[in-house]
Design a protein around this motif. Structure first.
Motif, PDB file in Angstrom:
ATOM      1  N   ARG A  76      44.161  41.950  27.023  1.00 56.91           N
ATOM      2  CA  ARG A  76      45.044  41.139  27.985  1.00 56.91           C
ATOM      3  C   ARG A  76      45.274  39.949  27.655  1.00 56.91           C
TER       4      ARG A  76
ATOM      5  N   ILE B  10      41.231  40.856  36.824  1.00 56.22           N
ATOM      6  CA  ILE B  10      41.971  39.660  36.501  1.00 56.22           C
ATOM      7  C   ILE B  10      42.638  38.823  37.917  1.00 56.22           C
ATOM      8  N   LYS B  11      43.116  39.637  38.674  1.00 58.44           N
ATOM      9  CA  LYS B  11      43.507  39.064  39.945  1.00 58.44           C
ATOM     10  C   LYS B  11      42.306  38.648  40.676  1.00 58.44           C
TER      11      LYS B  11
ATOM     12  N   LYS C 266      48.588  37.367  26.618  1.00 58.35           N
ATOM     13  CA  LYS C 266      49.131  36.305  27.281  1.00 58.35           C
ATOM     14  C   LYS C 266      49.038  35.250  26.157  1.00 58.35           C
TER      15      LYS C 266
ATOM     16  N   GLN D  90      41.609  35.293  38.698  1.00 58.57           N
ATOM     17  CA  GLN D  90      42.760  34.878  37.822  1.00 58.57           C
ATOM     18  C   GLN D  90      42.557  33.169  37.432  1.00 58.57           C
TER      19      GLN D  90
ATOM     20  N   GLN E 194      43.181  50.537  33.288  1.00 58.36           N
ATOM     21  CA  GLN E 194      44.151  49.399  33.388  1.00 58.36           C
ATOM     22  C   GLN E 194      44.257  48.803  34.611  1.00 58.36           C
ATOM     23  N   GLN E 195      44.193  49.727  35.527  1.00 58.67           N
ATOM     24  CA  GLN E 195      44.267  49.123  37.190  1.00 58.67           C
ATOM     25  C   GLN E 195      43.110  48.543  37.263  1.00 58.67           C
TER      26      GLN E 195
ATOM     27  N   ASP F 254      43.378  45.110  35.947  1.00 57.67           N
ATOM     28  CA  ASP F 254      44.325  44.334  36.742  1.00 57.67           C
ATOM     29  C   ASP F 254      43.566  43.614  37.854  1.00 57.67           C
TER      30      ASP F 254
END
Length: 334
Positions: free
Chosen positions: A51, A313-314, A55, A317, A306-307, A310
C-alpha cells in the motif's frame, strides 16, 4: 459566454491536476513484484508495504507465494523485487547462500521482538513439573504427548523447507531426544490446528511456534501453556556457536528474531523512494498477532485482509503518511 469559458478552464484544471500530480510520484511507471512465503499470516505485513509503495506511485503486482529459499533466489536474481519476511538470525544461512549484502538491500527493522520456541500445556507442566524439553528423555513423560500410539512425544513442528525445521531436528539430536520425541512436519497451519483441537479436548500438547502468529493469542503463555527451556544452546549451520540465552538467564533454544524487508539491491539503488520506505517502516509485533488471530477466527479471505490493512492505516494515518512523505523526499534528494 465568459462564465462558460471559466467553467471550461476549471474543468480542464480538475482533469489535468491528478495526472500532473501522478507524474511527480517517484514510483510512476516502475513495476514491483513482491513475494512472501506460503504462510497466509504473512500477507498483512506484506500488503501494508504494498500500500505504501502504491502511494508512491509504484505499479505493484499481486504478491507471489513461494518457499523462502525460492524467494531469496528470485529476489537476488532480480526476477522479483522484495519480501517483508527476512528472519534474522534464523535465516542467516539462507540469506548468505543467495548472495547476502552483495545481492540484497536490507536496512532498518520492520518487526522486532519475534520469539520462538517450544511450549506445552500448563496443566501437564504443573502436574509433572516439566519445565525443560530435555526432561522428555524420560519415556514416561514423553509418552504423555504421544498422539499416534508409537510411544514417542509428538512435537508439532515446522514445514520441511523452513529454517526452524532444521533447528528443531538439530536440537532433538543434541538433547538426546531422538528415541522419545518425533517432530511432526508438514503444513504448519494444519498441524497446529490439530494441536489446538487436542488441547481443547483436554489432552497434553507439545508444539513449536513463533511470534507474531495467532497461536499465542489463542493459547496464552503463562495461562494456558508454558514455554520450555533448553539445557544449552544448539543451532545448525553458521549459528552453531550462537548463545540463545536471554538477558534473564533463561534459554529457550532460539534467539529473539527481527524481521526485515529485503529487496533486490540494484533495484533498491535505482529507486531511492522505495529504499527509504523499506528502511523506515516499522510494525508492532502485537498488531500482527492481533490481525493473525482475526484470520484464525474466520476473517481470512483476501478481502478480509485488505480490510485489516485499511483499518490499520486509518488508525495510524499520521505514521503511514509520514513514511510516504519521507520516502518521497528521499527521491527528490537523489
Amino acid at each position: 459566454m465568459r462564465t462558460n469559458h471559466y467553467r471550461a478552464i476549471a474543468l480542464a484544471i480538475s482533469i489535468t491536476t491528478p495526472a500532473a500530480f501522478a507524474a511527480d510520484l517517484p514510483g510512476k511507471g516502475v513495476i514491483v513484484k513482491p513475494l512472501q512465503s506460503t504462510l497466509a499470516e504473512e500477507t498483512f505485513q506484506t500488503e501494508l508495504v504494498n500500500r505504501a509503495l502504491q502511494k508512491l506511485g509504484y505499479d505493484v503486482q499481486p504478491t507471489g507465494e513461494v518457499d523462502y529459499n525460492v524467494a531469496y533466489t528470485a529476489i537476488a536474481a532480480g526476477d522479483s523485487t522484495y519480501m517483508a519476511v527476512n528472519w534474522d538470525p534464523l535465516q542467516v544461512d539462507m540469506y548468505a547462500a543467495t548472495g547476502g549484502d552483495k545481492k540484497f538491500y536490507r536496512q532498518g527493522t520492520f518487526i522486532s521482538g519475534a520469539a520462538q520456541g517450544y511450549l506445552i500445556d500448563k496443566k501437564t507442566a504443573d502436574q509433572y513439573h516439566i519445565h525443560d524439553i530435555s526432561q522428555l528423555k524420560d519415556p514416561k513423560l514423553a509418552k504423555l504427548f504421544d498422539a499416534n500410539g508409537d510411544g514417542k512425544a509428538d512435537l508439532a513442528g515446522c514445514d520441511p523447507g523452513w529454517e526452524c525445521a532444521k533447528v528443531v531436528t538439530k536440537q532433538i539430536e543434541a538433547y538426546g531426544l531422538s528415541n522419545t520425541v518425533q517432530q511432526n512436519q508438514g503444513n504448519y497451519s494444519a498441524i497446529i490446528a490439530d494441536t489446538l483441537t487436542r488441547y481443547k479436548s483436554g489432552k497434553p500438547v507439545l508444539y513449536f511456534t513463533w511470534t507474531p502468529y495467532w497461536v499465542s493469542n489463542e493459547l496464552k503463555p503463562g495461562k494456558d501453556v508454558v514455554w520450555l527451556t533448553v539445557p544449552f544452546s544448539a543451532n545448525p549451520g553458521s549459528n552453531k556457536d550462537l548463545d540463545t540465552t536471554l538477558p534473564n538467564g533463561k534459554n529457550y533454544g532460539f534467539p529473539v528474531n527481527s524481521e526485515h524487508i529485503v529487496a533486490n539491491k540494484p533495484w533498491a539503488e535505482a529507486n531511492p523512494a522505495a529504499a527509504k520506505l523499506f528502511a523506515i517502516m516499522k510494525l508492532p509485533l502485537a498488531d500482527v498477532n492481533a490481525q493473525n488471530l482475526r484470520m484464525h477466527e474466520g476473517e481470512s479471505s483476501s478481502a478480509d485482509i485488505q480490510q485489516h490493512v485499511d483499518g490499520w492505516i486509518k488508525a495510524h494515518q499520521a505514521t503511514f503518511d509520514g513514511w510516504v512523505s519521507e520516502a518521497t523526499a528521499a527521491a527528490k534528494k537523489s
